[in-house]
Design a protein around this motif. Structure first.
Motif, PDB file in Angstrom:
ATOM      1  N   THR A 111       0.839  -1.198   0.000  1.00 39.38           N
ATOM      2  CA  THR A 111       0.000   0.000   0.000  1.00 39.38           C
ATOM      3  C   THR A 111       0.873   1.247   0.000  1.00 39.38           C
ATOM      4  OG1 THR A 111      -1.642  -1.183   1.334  1.00 39.38           O
ATOM      5  CG2 THR A 111      -1.798   1.207   1.317  1.00 39.38           C
ATOM      6  N   GLU A 112       0.451   2.244  -0.774  1.00 39.26           N
ATOM      7  CA  GLU A 112       1.084   3.564  -0.714  1.00 39.26           C
ATOM      8  C   GLU A 112       0.554   4.258   0.539  1.00 39.26           C
ATOM      9  OE1 GLU A 112       3.371   4.926  -2.681  1.00 39.26           O
ATOM     10  OE2 GLU A 112       3.397   3.302  -4.159  1.00 39.26           O
ATOM     11  N   GLN A 113       1.441   4.551   1.457  1.00 41.77           N
ATOM     12  CA  GLN A 113       1.045   5.178   2.713  1.00 41.77           C
ATOM     13  C   GLN A 113       1.021   6.703   2.553  1.00 41.77           C
ATOM     14  OE1 GLN A 113      -0.163   3.419   4.977  1.00 41.77           O
ATOM     15  NE2 GLN A 113       0.706   1.399   4.648  1.00 41.77           N
ATOM     16  N   PRO A 114       0.147   7.388   3.282  1.00 46.97           N
ATOM     17  CA  PRO A 114       0.067   8.847   3.156  1.00 46.97           C
ATOM     18  C   PRO A 114       1.333   9.567   3.637  1.00 46.97           C
ATOM     19  CG  PRO A 114      -1.401   8.043   4.892  1.00 46.97           C
ATOM     20  CD  PRO A 114      -0.847   6.846   4.196  1.00 46.97           C
ATOM     21  N   TYR A 115       2.196   8.862   4.346  1.00 49.54           N
ATOM     22  CA  TYR A 115       3.421   9.487   4.831  1.00 49.54           C
ATOM     23  C   TYR A 115       4.606   9.214   3.909  1.00 49.54           C
ATOM     24  CZ  TYR A 115       2.929   4.946   7.184  1.00 49.54           C
ATOM     25  OH  TYR A 115       2.664   3.640   7.476  1.00 49.54           O
ATOM     26  N   GLY A 116       4.326   8.761   2.683  1.00 49.36           N
ATOM     27  CA  GLY A 116       5.351   8.738   1.658  1.00 49.36           C
ATOM     28  C   GLY A 116       6.097   7.447   1.411  1.00 49.36           C
ATOM     29  N   ILE A 117       5.667   6.341   2.006  1.00 54.12           N
ATOM     30  CA  ILE A 117       6.332   5.067   1.722  1.00 54.12           C
ATOM     31  C   ILE A 117       5.312   4.069   1.202  1.00 54.12           C
ATOM     32  CG2 ILE A 117       8.142   5.383   3.458  1.00 54.12           C
ATOM     33  CD1 ILE A 117       6.585   3.236   5.114  1.00 54.12           C
ATOM     34  N   ARG A 118       5.804   3.044   0.583  1.00 51.45           N
ATOM     35  CA  ARG A 118       4.964   1.921   0.150  1.00 51.45           C
ATOM     36  C   ARG A 118       5.418   0.716   0.951  1.00 51.45           C
ATOM     37  NH1 ARG A 118       4.962  -1.928  -4.290  1.00 51.45           N
ATOM     38  NH2 ARG A 118       2.799  -2.408  -4.768  1.00 51.45           N
ATOM     39  N   ASP A 119       4.466   0.051   1.613  1.00 50.88           N
ATOM     40  CA  ASP A 119       4.831  -1.091   2.440  1.00 50.88           C
ATOM     41  C   ASP A 119       3.695  -2.088   2.537  1.00 50.88           C
ATOM     42  OD1 ASP A 119       3.022   0.033   4.268  1.00 50.88           O
ATOM     43  OD2 ASP A 119       4.455   0.129   5.906  1.00 50.88           O
ATOM     44  N   CYS A 120       4.004  -3.222   3.164  1.00 49.18           N
ATOM     45  CA  CYS A 120       3.003  -4.234   3.497  1.00 49.18           C
ATOM     46  C   CYS A 120       3.228  -4.621   4.954  1.00 49.18           C
ATOM     47  CB  CYS A 120       3.098  -5.452   2.579  1.00 49.18           C
ATOM     48  SG  CYS A 120       4.595  -6.452   2.774  1.00 49.18           S
ATOM     49  N   ALA A 121       2.301  -5.377   5.504  1.00 52.46           N
ATOM     50  CA  ALA A 121       2.431  -5.772   6.909  1.00 52.46           C
ATOM     51  C   ALA A 121       2.008  -7.220   7.078  1.00 52.46           C
ATOM     52  CB  ALA A 121       1.582  -4.872   7.797  1.00 52.46           C
ATOM     53  N   LEU A 122       2.696  -7.889   8.010  1.00 55.66           N
ATOM     54  CA  LEU A 122       2.373  -9.268   8.360  1.00 55.66           C
ATOM     55  C   LEU A 122       2.751  -9.483   9.811  1.00 55.66           C
ATOM     56  CD1 LEU A 122       5.249 -11.554   7.340  1.00 55.66           C
ATOM     57  CD2 LEU A 122       5.116  -9.300   6.319  1.00 55.66           C
ATOM     58  N   ARG A 123       2.327 -10.614  10.347  1.00 54.41           N
ATOM     59  CA  ARG A 123       2.674 -10.975  11.715  1.00 54.41           C
ATOM     60  C   ARG A 123       3.506 -12.253  11.695  1.00 54.41           C
ATOM     61  NH1 ARG A 123      -0.578  -7.736  14.857  1.00 54.41           N
ATOM     62  NH2 ARG A 123      -2.689  -7.429  14.106  1.00 54.41           N
ATOM     63  N   ASP A 124       4.458 -12.317  12.622  1.00 55.22           N
ATOM     64  CA  ASP A 124       5.212 -13.557  12.780  1.00 55.22           C
ATOM     65  C   ASP A 124       4.403 -14.501  13.667  1.00 55.22           C
ATOM     66  OD1 ASP A 124       5.684 -12.935  15.486  1.00 55.22           O
ATOM     67  OD2 ASP A 124       7.826 -12.620  15.223  1.00 55.22           O
ATOM     68  N   PRO A 125       4.843 -15.726  13.895  1.00 52.86           N
ATOM     69  CA  PRO A 125       4.045 -16.674  14.679  1.00 52.86           C
ATOM     70  C   PRO A 125       3.719 -16.216  16.104  1.00 52.86           C
ATOM     71  CG  PRO A 125       5.715 -17.859  13.457  1.00 52.86           C
ATOM     72  CD  PRO A 125       6.008 -16.396  13.288  1.00 52.86           C
ATOM     73  N   ALA A 126       4.530 -15.317  16.675  1.00 54.89           N
ATOM     74  CA  ALA A 126       4.258 -14.816  18.031  1.00 54.89           C
ATOM     75  C   ALA A 126       3.315 -13.616  18.020  1.00 54.89           C
ATOM     76  CB  ALA A 126       5.562 -14.430  18.722  1.00 54.89           C
ATOM     77  N   GLY A 127       2.968 -13.114  16.833  1.00 50.86           N
ATOM     78  CA  GLY A 127       2.089 -11.954  16.734  1.00 50.86           C
ATOM     79  C   GLY A 127       2.821 -10.648  16.515  1.00 50.86           C
ATOM     80  N   ASN A 128       4.155 -10.661  16.494  1.00 49.19           N
ATOM     81  CA  ASN A 128       4.910  -9.428  16.266  1.00 49.19           C
ATOM     82  C   ASN A 128       4.575  -8.854  14.898  1.00 49.19           C
ATOM     83  OD1 ASN A 128       6.595  -9.523  18.691  1.00 49.19           O
ATOM     84  ND2 ASN A 128       7.523 -11.315  17.737  1.00 49.19           N
TER      85      ASN A 128
END
Length: 136
Positions: A111-128
């Motif tokens: 996703t293009e973020q409104p603060y100027g970066i493009r990123d994605c997000a996921l969680r590791d097995p512990a929820g981090n």
């Protein structure tokens, strides 16, 4: 001053799941795997950055941590609000495709973020929470 980031810490509640995720899903190398009193500290990092590591550690094992604090930490980990890290890649779409194919717990597609970066997000097995940014 000559200071670099050597290691950061993320909690885990299942060392085998953490190891599989960081090694097999993210492609990090295992640099250390230390057991003590039934617990494990696992150090991983990107092969191209031998001086930078993530230490996956058992949560709330400090002697001064109370039972109430341990419960709070466990609850926060389950919600993904206790630990997190930002990573970066040259090709976010290809990285995301491999993560998605590897059955990662995806939270947000690229996703293009409104603060100027493009990123994605996921969680590791512990929820981090792990955010992966597109390098410019």
């Amino acid at each position: 001053m000559d200071i670099v980031i050597h290691s950061s810490y993320l909690p885990h509640n299942d060392p085998d799941a953490a190891l599989a995720f960081y090694r097999d899903t993210l492609g990090f190398e295992v640099r250390n795997d230390v057991g003590y009193n039934g617990m494990r500290w696992i150090t991983v990092g990107p092969p191209e950055q031998p001086g930078t590591s993530i230490v996956l550690h058992p949560p709330a094992v400090d002697p001064g941590t109370t039972d109430d604090e341990r419960r709070t930490i466990t609850e926060m980990m389950a919600k993904g609000t206790y630990g997190g890290i930002n990573l970066a890649t040259k090709d976010l779409d290809a990285t995301f495709g491999r993560l998605q194919a590897g059955d990662a717990d995806i939270v947000q597609e690229p996703t293009e973020q409104p603060y100027g970066i493009r990123d994605c997000a996921l969680r590791d097995p512990a929820g981090n929470m792990i955010r992966i940014q597109q390098l410019r």
